[in-house]
Structures are given as structure tokens and as C-alpha cells.
Write an enzyme that holds these catalytic residues in place. Structure first.
Site, PDB file in Angstrom:
ATOM      1  N   LEU A  50       0.763  -1.354   0.017  1.00 10.32           N
ATOM      2  CA  LEU A  50      -0.006  -0.029  -0.036  1.00 10.32           C
ATOM      3  C   LEU A  50       0.740   1.040   0.058  1.00 10.32           C
ATOM      4  O   LEU A  50       1.870   1.419   0.773  1.00 10.32           O
ATOM      5  CB  LEU A  50      -0.902   0.097   1.148  1.00 10.32           C
ATOM      6  N   ASP A  51       0.636   2.224  -0.932  1.00 12.70           N
ATOM      7  CA  ASP A  51       1.105   3.659  -0.867  1.00 12.70           C
ATOM      8  C   ASP A  51       0.516   4.237   0.569  1.00 12.70           C
ATOM      9  O   ASP A  51      -0.699   3.904   0.807  1.00 12.70           O
ATOM     10  CB  ASP A  51       0.779   4.345  -2.006  1.00 12.70           C
ATOM     11  N   LYS A  52       1.109   5.216   1.022  1.00 13.63           N
ATOM     12  CA  LYS A  52       0.373   5.838   2.240  1.00 13.63           C
ATOM     13  C   LYS A  52      -0.331   6.975   2.065  1.00 13.63           C
ATOM     14  O   LYS A  52      -1.476   6.873   2.315  1.00 13.63           O
ATOM     15  CB  LYS A  52       1.825   6.224   3.233  1.00 13.63           C
ATOM     16  N   THR A  83      -3.992   6.570   0.284  1.00 14.73           N
ATOM     17  CA  THR A  83      -4.346   5.181   0.508  1.00 14.73           C
ATOM     18  C   THR A  83      -4.844   5.044   2.037  1.00 14.73           C
ATOM     19  O   THR A  83      -5.998   4.750   2.337  1.00 14.73           O
ATOM     20  CB  THR A  83      -3.461   4.248  -0.070  1.00 14.73           C
TER      21      THR A  83
END
Length: 673
Positions: free
Chosen positions: A342-344, A347
Site C-alpha cells: 500500500l502507498d501511504k 490510501t
């Protein structure tokens, strides 16, 4: 007169439908039984040559005649079987040996040896099975039908100062469309006036209407549940999000999964093998009925249909819930996902950071001046963190005019710009080290302290002197911890954060959300390396990102996931999984649905194979006739279809984890604070 015409049209429609042939065949069979019950009808010595009887005709025709009951039974077999024979011949002409050929040979063979009832029963049951397959497959495609049904037919536009009702497909780009209470939105567009509550369930799967106001985006096919909007058309006809979704779902439901492709190859060998087995059995035993029965019970119908019906139902169910899956292959791969990257920003967090701190390190400057320099530097930047700085500068009355002379991004570190002949740097400590800027004002320590608080610090330097530190913070989404928990419940072993942000900020977010593994201060190529490393460890990876900085990692991951894809035509067309709404919980839902679909595919294959095995055993043990074999065969086809239709039920909570605990919520609130 109109009533008569309507009745004629109804009859013609029914006669051309799927149920006409099995109904007619069934009526002929009933007439045959009735005549036989009444005494066999009138004998006709001219019907039935002796060679027919010599080939092994049924004992009831031992006198060389056919009864009228036999004629009706033969007619029933012909009515139900002629289309099957035609399909078999067409398939054979292109070197395909399919199920239709098996049934055709068995039915014609049964007629030749005088087993008229067996021939009629086999073709009649096969015709019924086909009609039921079509009906139930149409049911599994109901999601696509529902999407087509919500497509708007009419639009109200302003032309020449007047309201005009026109077909939705005739709306022109840039026209103003009126959306009244209860009306469907006919185009994709931007609200230019008014407010309304819009039901977006058909696009994003959201069950609660969303409030729309000036500047918001609306989509064709959504429905106003209250209010009045004026919308400027930005997408019409085939360029709307709804049209793209329909096209995408249609393609996805027809795309073959790897398992389906294997089953197709298997059936190409299996069907000829059944014919060889039947021929060998007939030659060895001399029992023609046994050989023909083997042809019937060996039909791989349930096996062939077991995969596509599950894929159609699974992709349809996903589309109803605002999840677009690219096809059967991606559905199967999604069921194997063991790690999610996951990108921070955008997201796990809201993606709307705000400026929180301004620290001055130059005695000749105040906070407003530090903010002004930061805003001038960021004026030419495309980085998401530039926006809160520019917004704050505008509010403070120091918004920059124009853009800097040059803007040089330094990936993973910051940017350097040329403003009035001075080099302005804004970024992390690594940027200062690269450009040999002395950091003697304690900027590094201040940045570290801010990072510990879950903020993203940026140091600002003019030429070779540091003037200050600013910090922005992004709010963690409230449902992020629950999403991580649901991913684990769905069978994902490792949830990984990949971010270009600092380690301290990443750890703060990771602790609040329950992330398993954190990788911070990453460049785009570093994210790619992490994905490749996880794949080397044997993981099937799903990568969720924005498609810009994450493009290499998204392309390398086994499944690329786009969130909030309703507003992006590119995401709808290219993402392996497109989550139409900006709902984190759709991610574990899509993985859970993929696992359920693959599970049902395996169940269907098992049902089909076990049915054929039991029928084979029954034939050789005695007691299973052609008609019984076809009946069981068609029953197995219906069983696998009905099993697949279970996917159409909405079971969002099937993999749901408990809500985030009070302690987790408290941690999120503390980080956001």
C-alpha cells in the site's frame, strides 16, 4: 386488431425463444405415451423396413410395423435433435469434436436400433438443459443487464435559453444539463450550480447518497434523491464512466481464466476419448446400447460450463459492488494474493494534507516570510504536499505570482528551484547534504521531532543557509485499521507500506493502522525492488497506488489496484482491479470475493467429475440407461450453475473483521492530532 397483432407477436417471440423446441418435443412425447396407453394407435405395415429390425430393433416392433405412437416418439426426437445435429456438423467442419456430436451420435444410433424413447428422451432432456443453461447464465449476467438498464435515455439541457428534453446521446460536451429530484444524471460532468444528494450505487457501490455541490463530479446513470443541479457535461455517450464500466464488465465476463483455458484444452481431448471408449466397448461387448449410453453419460457439459459460469457470476457480483475485475485470469490471481503493498498518501491517509507547523531558523525572517519562500518554491511542483503550502500562503496573503524560473525535482528528497537568481531548496536532510548546505541551525533535530509526531517535515534553504522548517500532516483514514484486519481475515499474510515519506512518519502511521512491514524514504525504483523481493519470497502481490510515482511497482505486481477509479478513465481501462469508490474496505472485499469464486470453481469441477465417474460405474454395473444418464447429466449442469449463482448474493460481511478496537481508534486520533 391491435390485440390480435400483439398476440401474434407474442406467439412469434415465444416460437423463436429457447423453450419452444423442448416444449414441442415434450408434447409429442406425451402424445406418444397417450397413444401407446390407448393401444398403440393404428398399425401401419408400410412403415419400417426389415433392415431396421435386423439392426436390432426393439422387440415391440418385431412384426415389422411401427405404431402411430412410435411415429410421434420419432418426431419428438427429430424436433429436439435436429438443431443439436446441425451444431455438431458445424463444429465438426472446423475440426471441433464437442458435446453436440456425442449427443447426436447417441440419438441417431438409438433411432437406428429402434430405441425411439431413449432417442427422444436424450434429445428432449438435452434441449431442456440448454434452455435452462441459457436462462440461468442470463441470470448470472444480471449485473451487466442492470448496468445497461440504468443508462439514461433522456436529458434536459439548456439551449437557446430554453429547457429542452433530448436523447441522452445527443448531449454535447460543455452543455449545461439539468438534474432534477428523482431524475437520472444523463452525463458525466461537473456541478456548476445547486446541491443534491446523488445515489451512486450503480457506479461506486455506495449504499448512501453522496452530497454534491459546486465543483463536484457526477456520473451518468446515478440518480438524484433530492435537490437540483446544473451540470456541465464533460463526458457523453460512450465517453461516460458508466459506458466504460459496461464495456469493461462485458469484456471481463467473456475473458477466460487459466483454469478455464485448461478445461477447454482438456475437453478437446476428453470428448474424442469418450467416443473411442464407446466404440471400443461396442466392438468388444457387441452391445450397441451400452456403447451409445457411454456416449451420453460421458458428455462433459457440467465440466465445460463449471468455470465460465462462476467467473461470470463473480465478476458480475463485483461490478454490482463497485469493483471492476479485468477478467477471469485476474480473478484467479487475486484469490492467491498473500501480500498487499500500500502507498501511504491517499490510501492509508486522506490524501489531503494540511500545513501544521512553521519553524523559523533565520533571525531576519518571520513565519510568514518562511511560508512565502516555501510557497514560491512549491509553485512549480506537482508533489501532493505542495498544495497545503500554497493554500496556506494564499490564506496568509503571500501567495506567489507565477512560477519559479526552473524547478528541478530530486526524487525522494525534495525540489530545488531558481527564484530571482537564488537557489531555493525545500526537502529533507538528504537534499541539503546533496547540495552541501550547512545545517547548523538544528533543522535536522526539529525535523526529527516533527516526524515523531506523525508529520512530514520539509527544510527550507536559500542558497547555502537554512531559513526554517515547515511541516504538513495527512489524516489517517478511520477505516484503515479495519481494512488491514479484514485483509488478514481474507487470508493476506503480509500488509506492507511503501512510501517516500520519512521512516518516523511511516512508523507513526503503521503503528496506528496495524501494518506488518514498513518501507519508507523510497524512490519509485525502490518500491519496485520491494515488490520484486516479496515476489522472490513466493508471495503473490497486490499493489495499491496512484499510478504515478508507483507506476513501476504497479506494473510489476501480480495485481495492480486503482482506488477511486470512477473519476479516472485510464484507471477503469487499465487497472487489474479498479475500485470505483474511494472505499478502503472494497480492497479486502474484492480479495474475499475472488477466493469465494475460485472455491466455487473447484467445487463445480469436483461435482462434474464425480458425476461422470458415478455414471460410468452405474453403466458398467447395470441400471443406468441413456435417458437416465442424460437426466443425471443435465441435473449436474444445473447444480454447477446454481452453485455458481450463490456468488450473486451479497455477502460483504463474509470476511469482515471486528471493528477497530477503542484503543486502535484512540491511537489513530492521537496520530491525527
Amino acid at each position: 386488431m391491435n390485440g390480435i397483432n400483439n398476440n401474434v407477436s407474442t406467439l412469434r417471440a415465444w416460437a423463436s425463444g429457447n423453450w419452444f423446441i423442448p416444449t414441442l418435443s415434450g408434447v409429442l412425447i406425451l402424445i406418444s405415451f397417450a397413444l401407446e396407453k390407448l393401444g398403440g394407435g393404428s398399425a401401419n405395415p408400410t412403415i419400417g423396413p426389415q433392415w431396421w429390425l435386423d439392426a436390432g430393433a426393439h422387440a415391440t416392433h418385431a412384426q415389422g410395423v411401427f405404431t402411430l405412437a412410435d411415429v410421434f416418439m420419432i418426431a419428438a426426437a427429430v424436433v429436439a435433435g435436429y438443431q443439436i445435429v446441425i451444431k455438431a456438423f458445424r463444429a465438426l467442419s472446423v475440426k471441433i469434436i464437442g458435446i453436440d456430436l456425442l449427443v447426436s451420435v447417441a440419438a441417431i444410433g438409438a433411432l437406428i436400433i429402434g430405441n425411439f424413447w431413449e432417442s427422444a428422451a436424450v434429445t428432449f432432456l438435452f434441449a431442456i438443459g440448454h434452455a435452462l443453461e441459457v436462462a440461468t447464465l442470463n441470470k448470472t449476467r444480471s449485473a451487466l443487464s442492470e448496468l445497461v438498464a440504468v443508462a439514461p435515455d433522456w436529458a434536459t439541457v439548456i439551449r437557446d435559453g430554453q429547457q429542452q428534453d433530448i436523447p441522452a446521446g445527443q448531449v454535447q460536451m460543455g452543455e449545461i444539463v439539468l438534474v432534477k429530484n428523482g431524475a437520472k444524471v444523463p452525463v458525466d460532468g461537473e456541478v456548476v450550480s445547486g446541491t443534491a444528494a446523488i445515489d451512486q450505487a450503480t457506479i461506486t457501490g455506495e449504499s448512501i447518497p453522496v452530497e454534491k455541490a459546486v465543483g463536484d463530479q457526477v456520473f451518468a446513470g446515478t440518480v438524484s434523491r433530492g435537490g437540483f443541479l446544473q451540470v456541465e457535461a464533460t463526458g457523453v455517450g460512450r465517453d461516460t464512466t458508466l459506458a466504460r464500466i459496461i464495456h469493461r464488465v462485458e469484456e471481463a465476463q467473456d475473458a477466460k481464466a487459466r483454469t478455464q483455458a485448461f478445461m477447454d484444452r482438456f475437453s478437446r481431448w476428453y470428448t474424442p476419448a469418450v467416443m473411442v471408449l464407446a466404440l471400443a466397448t461396442g466392438l468388444i461387448t457387441g452391445n450397441v446400447v451400452l456403447a451409445l449410453t457411454l456416449l451420453v453419460i460421458g458428455c462433459p457439459g457440467a465440466l465445460v460450463i463449471s468455470i465460465p459460469v462462476a467467473i461470470v457470476a463473480g465478476i458480475g457480483r463485483a461490478a454490482r459492488n463497485g469493483i471492476l475485475i479485468k477478467g477471469g485470469e485476474y480473478l484467479e490471481t487475486s484469490a492467491k494474493i498473500s501480500a498487499v503493498a500500500l502507498d501511504k498518501t491517499g490510501t492509508l491517509t486522506e490524501g489531503q494534507p494540511v500545513l501544521t507547523d512553521i519553524v523559523t531558523l533565520d533571525s531576519d525572517m518571520n513565519k510568514t516570510e518562511v511560508l512565502r519562500w516555501a510557497a514560491m518554491a512549491e509553485a512549480g511542483s506537482e508533489h501532493p504536499l505542495a498544495r497545503p503550502i500554497l493554500d496556506s500562503a494564499r490564506e496568509a496573503g503571500v501567495s506567489p505570482d507565477g512560477i519559479p524560473g526552473t524547478v528541478t525535482p530530486v526524487p525522494g528528497k525534495g525540489i530545488i528551484t531558481d527564484i530571482d537568481g537564488q537557489n531555493v531548496l525545500i526537502g529533507n536532510s538528504a537534499l541539503l547534504e546533496q547540495y552541501e548546505v550547512m545545517n547548523d541551525g538544528g533543522a535536522g533535530k526539529i525535523a526529527t521531532t516533527l516526524a515523531f509526531e506523525g508529520k512530514t517535515p520539509m527544510i527550507i534553504a536559500i542558497d547555502d543557509r537554512v531559513i526554517g522548517v515547515i511541516a504538513v500532516a495527512d489524516q489517517i483514514r478511520e477505516d484503515a485499521p479495519e481494512m488491514i484486519a479484514r485483509l488478514h481475515r481474507a487470508g493476506v499474510k503480509k500488509v506492507v507500506m511503501l512510501t517516500g515519506d520519512t521512516q518516523l512518519v511511516a512508523e507513526s502511521v503503521g503503528k496506528a493502522t496495524g501494518i506488518d512491514e514498513i518501507h519508507a524514504s523510497l524512490l519509485p525504483e525502490d518500491k519496485l525492488d520491494v515488490v520484486q523481493k516479496l515476489q522472490a519470497e513466493g508471495h503473490t502481490i497486490a499493489m495499491v497506488g496512484d499510478g504515478v510515482n508507483d507506476a513501476p511497482a504497479l506494473a510489476t505486481a501480480d495485481i495492480g489496484v486503482a482506488m477511486g477509479a470512477a473519476g479516472s478513465a485510464v484507471a477503469v481501462e487499465t487497472a487489474d482491479i479498479a475500485l470505483m469508490g474511494d472505499d478502503l474496505l472494497k480492497l479486502p472485499e474484492s480479495i474475499g470475493l475472488a477466493k469465494r469464486t475460485v472455491s466455487i470453481m473447484r467445487q463445480n469441477i469436483a461435482i462434474a467429475l464425480i458425476t461422470v465417474a458415478l455414471l460410468l460405474a452405474g453403466v458398467f454395473a447395470g441400471g443406468v440407461t441413456m435417458s437416465v444418464g442424460m437426466l443425471v447429466h443435465e441435473a449436474s449442469v444445473l447444480v454447477v450453475i446454481i452453485n455458481a449463482m450463490r456468488l450473486l448474493r451479497n455477502t460483504n460481511g463474509a470476511t469482515a473483521a471486528p471493528k477497530a478496537t477503542a484503543q486502535t481508534k484512540k491511537t489513530v486520533e492521537q496520530v491525527n492530532a
